[in-house]
Design an enzyme around this catalytic site. Structure first.
Site, PDB file in Angstrom:
ATOM      1  N   HIS A   1       0.849  -1.182   0.000  1.00 20.80           N
ATOM      2  CA  HIS A   1       0.000   0.000   0.000  1.00 20.80           C
ATOM      3  C   HIS A   1       0.890   1.240   0.000  1.00 20.80           C
ATOM      4  O   HIS A   1       1.882   1.296   0.727  1.00 20.80           O
ATOM      5  CB  HIS A   1      -0.876  -0.066   1.252  1.00 20.80           C
ATOM      6  CG  HIS A   1      -1.734   1.141   1.466  1.00 20.80           C
ATOM      7  ND1 HIS A   1      -1.254   2.278   2.074  1.00 20.80           N
ATOM      8  CD2 HIS A   1      -3.025   1.384   1.153  1.00 20.80           C
ATOM      9  CE1 HIS A   1      -2.237   3.176   2.122  1.00 20.80           C
ATOM     10  NE2 HIS A   1      -3.309   2.660   1.567  1.00 20.80           N
TER      11      HIS A   1
ATOM     12  N   ARG B   1      -2.443   1.089  -4.648  1.00 20.22           N
ATOM     13  CA  ARG B   1      -2.163  -0.336  -4.571  1.00 20.22           C
ATOM     14  C   ARG B   1      -2.257  -0.908  -5.970  1.00 20.22           C
ATOM     15  O   ARG B   1      -2.806  -0.284  -6.871  1.00 20.22           O
ATOM     16  CB  ARG B   1      -3.203  -1.043  -3.674  1.00 20.22           C
ATOM     17  CG  ARG B   1      -2.968  -0.828  -2.199  1.00 20.22           C
ATOM     18  CD  ARG B   1      -3.978  -1.613  -1.379  1.00 20.22           C
ATOM     19  NE  ARG B   1      -5.225  -0.910  -1.204  1.00 20.22           N
ATOM     20  CZ  ARG B   1      -6.398  -1.519  -0.978  1.00 20.22           C
ATOM     21  NH1 ARG B   1      -6.460  -2.838  -0.940  1.00 20.22           N
ATOM     22  NH2 ARG B   1      -7.482  -0.815  -0.807  1.00 20.22           N
TER      23      ARG B   1
ATOM     24  N   LYS C   1      -5.450  -0.521  -8.544  1.00 20.99           N
ATOM     25  CA  LYS C   1      -6.464   0.376  -7.984  1.00 20.99           C
ATOM     26  C   LYS C   1      -6.523   1.641  -8.837  1.00 20.99           C
ATOM     27  O   LYS C   1      -5.694   1.883  -9.704  1.00 20.99           O
ATOM     28  CB  LYS C   1      -6.129   0.734  -6.541  1.00 20.99           C
ATOM     29  CG  LYS C   1      -6.326  -0.402  -5.565  1.00 20.99           C
ATOM     30  CD  LYS C   1      -7.738  -0.433  -4.971  1.00 20.99           C
ATOM     31  CE  LYS C   1      -7.923   0.678  -3.959  1.00 20.99           C
ATOM     32  NZ  LYS C   1      -9.273   0.635  -3.370  1.00 20.99           N
TER      33      LYS C   1
ATOM     34  N   ASP D   1      -5.198   8.235  -7.593  1.00 25.93           N
ATOM     35  CA  ASP D   1      -5.671   9.138  -6.547  1.00 25.93           C
ATOM     36  C   ASP D   1      -4.580  10.175  -6.298  1.00 25.93           C
ATOM     37  O   ASP D   1      -3.425   9.829  -6.074  1.00 25.93           O
ATOM     38  CB  ASP D   1      -5.975   8.339  -5.270  1.00 25.93           C
ATOM     39  CG  ASP D   1      -6.440   9.212  -4.104  1.00 25.93           C
ATOM     40  OD1 ASP D   1      -6.208  10.446  -4.140  1.00 25.93           O
ATOM     41  OD2 ASP D   1      -7.027   8.670  -3.158  1.00 25.93           O
TER      42      ASP D   1
ATOM     43  N   CYS E   1      -3.646  11.949  -3.865  1.00 24.46           N
ATOM     44  CA  CYS E   1      -2.847  11.979  -2.638  1.00 24.46           C
ATOM     45  C   CYS E   1      -1.613  11.104  -2.757  1.00 24.46           C
ATOM     46  O   CYS E   1      -0.618  11.345  -2.086  1.00 24.46           O
ATOM     47  CB  CYS E   1      -3.677  11.593  -1.418  1.00 24.46           C
ATOM     48  SG  CYS E   1      -4.060   9.841  -1.289  1.00 24.46           S
ATOM     49  N   TYR E   2      -1.663  10.062  -3.622  1.00 21.69           N
ATOM     50  CA  TYR E   2      -0.491   9.201  -3.777  1.00 21.69           C
ATOM     51  C   TYR E   2       0.633   9.884  -4.536  1.00 21.69           C
ATOM     52  O   TYR E   2       1.721   9.347  -4.658  1.00 21.69           O
ATOM     53  CB  TYR E   2      -0.885   7.864  -4.419  1.00 21.69           C
ATOM     54  CG  TYR E   2      -1.721   7.043  -3.475  1.00 21.69           C
ATOM     55  CD1 TYR E   2      -1.143   6.492  -2.335  1.00 21.69           C
ATOM     56  CD2 TYR E   2      -3.084   6.879  -3.666  1.00 21.69           C
ATOM     57  CE1 TYR E   2      -1.900   5.781  -1.428  1.00 21.69           C
ATOM     58  CE2 TYR E   2      -3.851   6.173  -2.763  1.00 21.69           C
ATOM     59  CZ  TYR E   2      -3.252   5.629  -1.645  1.00 21.69           C
ATOM     60  OH  TYR E   2      -3.997   4.941  -0.740  1.00 21.69           O
TER      61      TYR E   2
ATOM     62  N   ASP F   1      -8.983  14.027  -5.065  1.00 24.03           N
ATOM     63  CA  ASP F   1      -8.525  12.694  -5.430  1.00 24.03           C
ATOM     64  C   ASP F   1      -8.453  12.552  -6.960  1.00 24.03           C
ATOM     65  O   ASP F   1      -7.402  12.316  -7.544  1.00 24.03           O
ATOM     66  CB  ASP F   1      -9.515  11.722  -4.760  1.00 24.03           C
ATOM     67  CG  ASP F   1      -9.490  10.301  -5.278  1.00 24.03           C
ATOM     68  OD1 ASP F   1      -8.879  10.053  -6.311  1.00 24.03           O
ATOM     69  OD2 ASP F   1     -10.109   9.446  -4.633  1.00 24.03           O
TER      70      ASP F   1
ATOM     71  N   ASP G   1     -10.732  18.397  -0.562  1.00 16.96           N
ATOM     72  CA  ASP G   1     -10.643  18.444   0.895  1.00 16.96           C
ATOM     73  C   ASP G   1      -9.211  18.791   1.278  1.00 16.96           C
ATOM     74  O   ASP G   1      -8.328  18.856   0.426  1.00 16.96           O
ATOM     75  CB  ASP G   1     -11.096  17.119   1.532  1.00 16.96           C
ATOM     76  CG  ASP G   1     -10.294  15.932   1.043  1.00 16.96           C
ATOM     77  OD1 ASP G   1      -9.044  16.031   1.006  1.00 16.96           O
ATOM     78  OD2 ASP G   1     -10.902  14.902   0.681  1.00 16.96           O
TER      79      ASP G   1
ATOM     80  N   HIS H   1      -6.433  15.960   0.686  1.00 21.10           N
ATOM     81  CA  HIS H   1      -5.919  15.863  -0.678  1.00 21.10           C
ATOM     82  C   HIS H   1      -5.142  17.117  -1.080  1.00 21.10           C
ATOM     83  O   HIS H   1      -4.179  17.032  -1.833  1.00 21.10           O
ATOM     84  CB  HIS H   1      -7.057  15.566  -1.661  1.00 21.10           C
ATOM     85  CG  HIS H   1      -7.475  14.124  -1.637  1.00 21.10           C
ATOM     86  ND1 HIS H   1      -8.493  13.664  -0.837  1.00 21.10           N
ATOM     87  CD2 HIS H   1      -6.974  13.037  -2.279  1.00 21.10           C
ATOM     88  CE1 HIS H   1      -8.608  12.351  -0.995  1.00 21.10           C
ATOM     89  NE2 HIS H   1      -7.700  11.941  -1.869  1.00 21.10           N
TER      90      HIS H   1
END
Lengths: 442, 682
Positions: A217, A259, A262, A265, A267-268, A371, A378, A381
């Site tokens: 993750h 991951r 997936k 996003d 934030c990654y 995201d 938000d 993020h």
């Protein structure tokens, strides 16, 4: 294969996201230059408005069981610091005072006044105070009690628990060690058995899961790697496979997924890009870049459709020379010196592509980040999109003391954000100030 | 992103939520009072229930409930009829909280806590999980909790495997299910559970994953699982001895310092000032526990009763693939020219253990002969310069003595290779169909390499190398962003090819006339970017790797006989990249001219490389005392050179090589006879 392939749920979702993202990219490509410039603009004023407004509201809409107030403080203050700004004295004082009330009488910080101390909120509170900086903020942290709190959270197995009777995972280990490192209270008792615990969470994919047995993750990979670096045991991880895994989480949209298989996003952008740069700097410090960058093609072919730069190597002298030429022309005070050339490297991920995803798909036109398209913005993020954007802009450099070149920064050079300390994710100047302060405090 | 409308909140919504907030706040402050005053009345507990259903993230409330439960349990005693409703209520609260937010760490943890009290029904838990896993099949909280329940209740791993079957059938892109499958199978295979013999099960798994890969080659899930399966097929648990020096059946001439004046000989001649020679053991994986207890040596050579075995590794760890002991051959009384048999036995008593905890279990022994010779001191030849341009004689490819130098086949008899080969063969056949895509080509190349590694039959050994090299060439062209990776793999495959038969190896082997007919291997001008197959090259004494693309010497540390090394015209960027040579105690001649040393600064200040000068065990070190400034400036060179015993060094053509550096080198290596082709001081 005989039967027609049927789209799985995951594939359908992936398809929808790609549709949105490539829709935006298509619009961008078709636009004229001035629209493109506008779309890539980070919109500092809008970002600051959104963040300042949020920060002022923090105090007002407070409810005592909300467990993430210190986090909101950190996300917002850090985002503001990344933009090179700070909040006024009154707001700073309010924040110091509020976080002071979250500090438990036996050390550590809870999610709000009166709440149990918790490692994650402790990390957020400490990082927020470091970001505010200055004697008042830094001296408000009780180091002795903190040291006791961290010991109480240490489990006999080597890991850490989030709070009294709480869960044990890699996040808890990282937040404990990050705090101990910044406050200069690290010792053998805290690190005992910790390396083995983190090691037991690395999966055959290469990344690190939240607990033994979990799949790899992004967030935990960052936490695990940073922890291992901070306790000086990074060598025992399988770094080749970790690098390979992290690099290939960058997908067709050019953002990162958290991951295997997936959705992308924003934030990654931070959680995955930071490990890549950390490892690259690690290898360059050991001069083993090439040995280490054996990031195999594990993703799909689409994963790395040709990007801009065919050269994987950073010893390609020609391109180095080219970089520095441009550096001396662009007028940002970059001098054409050999030392400067030595400090550059080719990122192992597509940095400009990543910046493009963040600026076009995560950035909201009236401030804040999200995201992916169709999701609301938000502060979480916003914080990690901006942090990741900063990491991507500085990914060509082996240290953060040198400014990036214009070509490293997508959009206008005014998009350039402050560099962060990769192991703690606070702006580097504030980090240095804190390190010096707590060095003297010891 | 353009103009996509955000949902504007209506004024009436805001008013309602404000009212709600006021109410919530009063509930919360009431709860805080209960919490701090440790009030666990029914009313107080109900209040926490209400709060958690609204905000499952309130971990303080979860802890409060744990204390409240402990409190109630302590008052009612062990009567299960009274305990059950209390714990049931906790499970109900968690379930409601999870409905609100099924990613709440606190809620999942609370449920684990309740179950750990011994209160659980597997059926109920799995039913609940099913619900959440249907809602979000990738929820890692749910998967973690599932593994927890399975372990706690001893549910069979076979049943769980069946569950992953169902999940994968439902959605083969669900990587979480594939991941759990690998975790379960690892355990089932390791325990040799009924119906889980690897030779049967792994081929079946390959079949299953093909369905996913061939249905959609762009889906990442199947590829990762395939990679895991390939690992399971290739890797053998128990460590094995891959090679040794001296090898079984070989003979070695040993002499003291200086040169032998005898005629050229076809056996290896080894000279040493210290009167000892290295005995090298090379294992297929890192092992620990090599010692006189686990390795016994029978020989007439005196003074070798308590041998010290040293792991050769750049990390300061006690596990390594390579272990070396130094056997003395000049004992106190001169023994004259004589043949001695040396028999080495390992694996008879347990203790050699892999880093993953598997024992070296197959006993193995080998015998070699050493011929100890008196030497005529010849100080002149010691001082003469070693040239890399002439003095080489090509090896006689027909001569049999090559076979005595090294064993070509890995000593892996006794492993069950049959099913592994069959599985790899059928995979190769299968992936030839997918060889248009990059990942298909890469997988095929890996499969072919795996097949070569397992082939013992000399008749078919090596047939795949051309194809492998071509695949990596294709990949370099197709996927330029990973060029360096493919290049490294290409080098590895090339070196495997060179060392795959004595015929191909002999093309690169020479004798160096001037120095006791040193065995020389020349691998120059081959664009190698990585070193491999070192386990088959332990006998090499002189190695020419010039004109390649090497960045480091990693791997060469195993070559304990190496006395001359040519790395000129490569891509070495600092002395740190030569770090592994510190283990090569025989090294006398080193050519690193025309590299990039000094061109790139080494960052020692930040992150991991906390300056090695800070934690110094060498404060009394002579050179540092004389010249601390230069040591600080050239610390990376200092650390490598001070551990070597060089007679000849070439550093010309590097940025670093100026007068100051040369004088520094001479301080660190005072015995140096030749620097950049000249005698120092001339």
């Amino acid at each position: 294969m005989e039967e027609l392939p049927i789209l799985t749920v995951s594939q359908r979702e992936q398809f929808l996201v790609e549709n949105d993202v490539f829709g935006i990219f298509g619009y961008f490509e078709a636009s004229d230059v001035s629209t493109q410039r506008y779309m890539l603009e980070i919109q500092r004023d809008k970002q600051l408005d959104y963040l300042m407004k949020g920060f002022r509201q923090l105090g007002r809409e407070f409810s005592s069981l909300d467990a993430n107030r210190p986090w909101l403080c950190y996300w917002i203050l850090h985002s503001i610091a990344l933009l090179g700004e700070s909040v006024d004295d009154e707001l700073e004082n309010n924040a110091i005072e509020f976080l002071g009330r979250c500090q438990g009488s036996d050390g550590g910080y809870g999610g709000g006044p009166g709440q149990l101390p918790h490692l994650a909120t402790t990390y957020a509170a400490v990082n927020a105070l470091v970001t505010i900086g200055g004697d008042k903020a830094l001296s408000s942290i009780n180091r002795e009690k903190m040291s006791c709190f961290l010991r109480r959270m240490k489990d006999r197995s080597g890991g850490f628990r989030m709070h009294d009777m709480g869960e044990m995972d890699v996040r808890a280990c990282y937040t404990a060690i990050s705090v101990a490192s910044i406050l200069n209270i690290m010792d053998d008792e805290l690190t005992r058995g910790l390396g083995e615990y983190i090691l037991s969470c690395q999966t055959y994919e290469g990344g690190i899961g939240g607990e033994p047995g979990s799949e790899a993750h992004g967030g935990n990979t960052y936490c695990g790697l940073a922890t291992m670096i901070l306790i000086n045991e990074v060598d025992s991880l399988n770094l080749d496979s970790l690098m390979n895994w992290a690099v290939h989480r960058q997908g067709v949209e050019m953002g990162f997924q958290g991951r295997t298989n997936k959705l992308v996003d924003g934030c990654y952008t931070f959680w995955q890009a930071a490990p890549c740069v950390l490892l690259q700097r690690f290898y360059s410090a050991h001069d083993l870049v090439h040995h280490g960058s054996s990031h195999i093609s594990q993703g799909t072919d689409k994963d790395h459709e040709d990007h801009h730069d065919p050269e994987d190597s950073d010893d390609d002298d020609d391109s180095d020379e080219e970089d520095s030429d441009e550096g001396s022309v662009n007028g940002h005070g970059v001098h054409h010196t050999s030392t400067y050339i030595n400090r550059r490297m080719q990122p192992v991920f597509d940095s400009l592509g990543l910046q493009r995803y963040v600026l076009l798909c995560s950035k909201m036109p009236d401030g804040g980040f999200r995201d992916k398209p169709r999701k609301p913005r938000d502060f979480y993020h916003t914080c990690y999109c901006l942090s990741g954007l900063s990491v991507a802009q500085h990914a060509w450099l082996k240290d953060e003391d040198t400014p990036p070149l214009t070509r490293d920064v997508l959009g206008s050079y005014s998009n350039l954000l402050e560099p962060v300390d990769l192991l703690h994710n606070v702006v580097i100047d504030r980090y240095n100030e804190a390190i010096e302060y707590f060095f003297k405090a010891a | 992103m353009h103009g996509r409308p955000r949902k504007a909140s209506k004024p009436e919504d805001e008013a309602a939520s404000a009212a709600k907030a006021v109410k919530l706040r009063s509930l919360q402050s009431q709860f805080m009072t209960y919490h701090h005053e440790k009030i666990y009345t029914k009313e107080a507990i109900e209040l926490s229930t209400k709060l958690l259903e609204i905000n499952p993230e309130a971990y303080t409330a979860w802890n409060y409930r744990k204390l409240a439960v402990e409190d109630s349990l302590s008052r009612i005693g062990p009567d299960p009829n009274l305990v059950k409703p209390i714990l049931d209520e906790e499970l109900r609260v968690v379930e409601n909280a999870l409905k609100q937010n099924f990613k709440s760490y606190g809620a999942w943890h609370h449920r684990k806590w309740v179950l750990s009290k011994g209160h659980s029904s597997t059926g109920n838990e799995l039913k609940l999980l099913d619900k959440f896993q249907k809602l979000d099949s990738r929820n890692f909280h749910a998967w973690n909790y599932r593994r927890f329940v399975v372990e706690l209740t001893n549910r069979s791993e076979q049943d769980e495997l069946q569950y992953t079957d169902d999940m994968i059938n439902n959605n083969f892109s669900n990587y979480s299910a594939w991941h759990n499958r690998s975790v379960l199978l690892s355990s089932l295979l390791a325990n040799r559970a009924d119906g889980f013999m690897p030779e049967k099960r792994i081929p079946d798994e390959f079949e299953i994953v093909h369905q996913a890969i061939f249905t959609d080659p762009d889906d990442q899930s199947g590829w990762f699982y395939h990679l895991w399966l390939l690992d399971q097929t290739v890797n053998v648990e128990s460590p094995l001895l891959t090679s040794s020096w001296p090898s079984h059946g070989s003979s070695v001439i040993l002499s003291g310092a200086g040169c032998l004046n005898g005629p050229p000989s076809n056996v290896t001649t080894f000279c040493s000032e210290t009167g000892s020679f290295p005995l090298i053991l090379y294992f297929d994986q890192a092992v620990g526990g090599v010692s006189p207890l686990t390795v016994t040596i029978d020989s007439e050579l005196k003074g070798n009763e308590n041998l010290v075995w040293e792991p050769i590794s750049n990390k300061s760890s006690q596990v390594s693939c390579v272990w070396v002991a130094r056997l003395k051959y000049f004992s106190s009384q001169p023994c004259g020219s004589k043949d001695h048999k040396v028999k080495v036995r390992l694996g008879n008593s347990p203790g050699i253990v892999s880093s993953r905890g598997y024992n070296f279990s197959a006993p193995y022994e080998f015998v070699f002969t050493v011929h100890v010779q008196d030497t005529a001191e010849d100080s002149h030849s010691q001082e003469s310069i070693v040239s890399w341009t002439d003095g080489f004689e090509l090896w006689d490819a027909q001569s049999k003595d090559l076979n005595s130098l090294f064993t070509l086949d890995q000593l892996n008899n006794g492993i069950d290779l049959k099913w592994r080969q069959a599985a790899i063969d059928s995979e190769i056949e299968c992936f030839r169909l997918l060889a248009d895509s990059k990942i298909g080509k890469l997988t095929l190349a890996r499969l072919l390499m795996a097949s070569e590694a397992m082939t013992l039959d000399a008749a078919v050994k090596g047939v795949y190398y051309e194809e492998i090299l071509q695949l990596y060439n294709d990949l370099m062209a197709l996927d330029s962003s990973h060029h360096q990776y493919y290049k490294n793999e290409h080098s590895v495959a090339f070196l495997h090819k060179v060392t795959s038969s004595s015929e191909s190896l002999s093309r690169h082997l020479f004798r160096y006339r001037d120095m006791n007919n040193l065995v020389c291997l020349r691998l120059n001008k081959l664009s190698l970017s990585r070193i491999a197959s070192v386990e088959k090259l332990l006998f090499v004494q002189m190695l020419d790797l010039s004109h390649n693309e090497l960045h480091s010497t990693e791997g060469l540390e195993a070559m304990q006989l190496l006395s001359c090394l040519n790395l000129s015209h490569n891509r070495i960027r600092s002395f740190s990249a030569l770090d592994s040579l510190r283990h090569v105690k025989q090294l006398k001649v080193l050519d690193v001219s025309h590299n990039h040393i000094g061109k790139h600064s080494v960052d020692t200040t930040r992150y991991l490389c906390s300056s090695p000068l800070s934690n110094s065990d060498w404060s009394q070190d002579g050179v540092r005392g004389q010249n601390p400034g230069l040591v600080t400036k050239y610390w990376d060179a200092y650390f490598v050179l001070r551990d070597l015993n060089l007679k000849q060094l070439d550093i010309a053509g590097n940025e670093i090589a100026d007068d100051e550096f040369s004088s520094f080198v001479l301080q660190v290596v005072p015995k140096l006879v030749w620097l950049n082709g000249q005698k120092p001081g001339n």
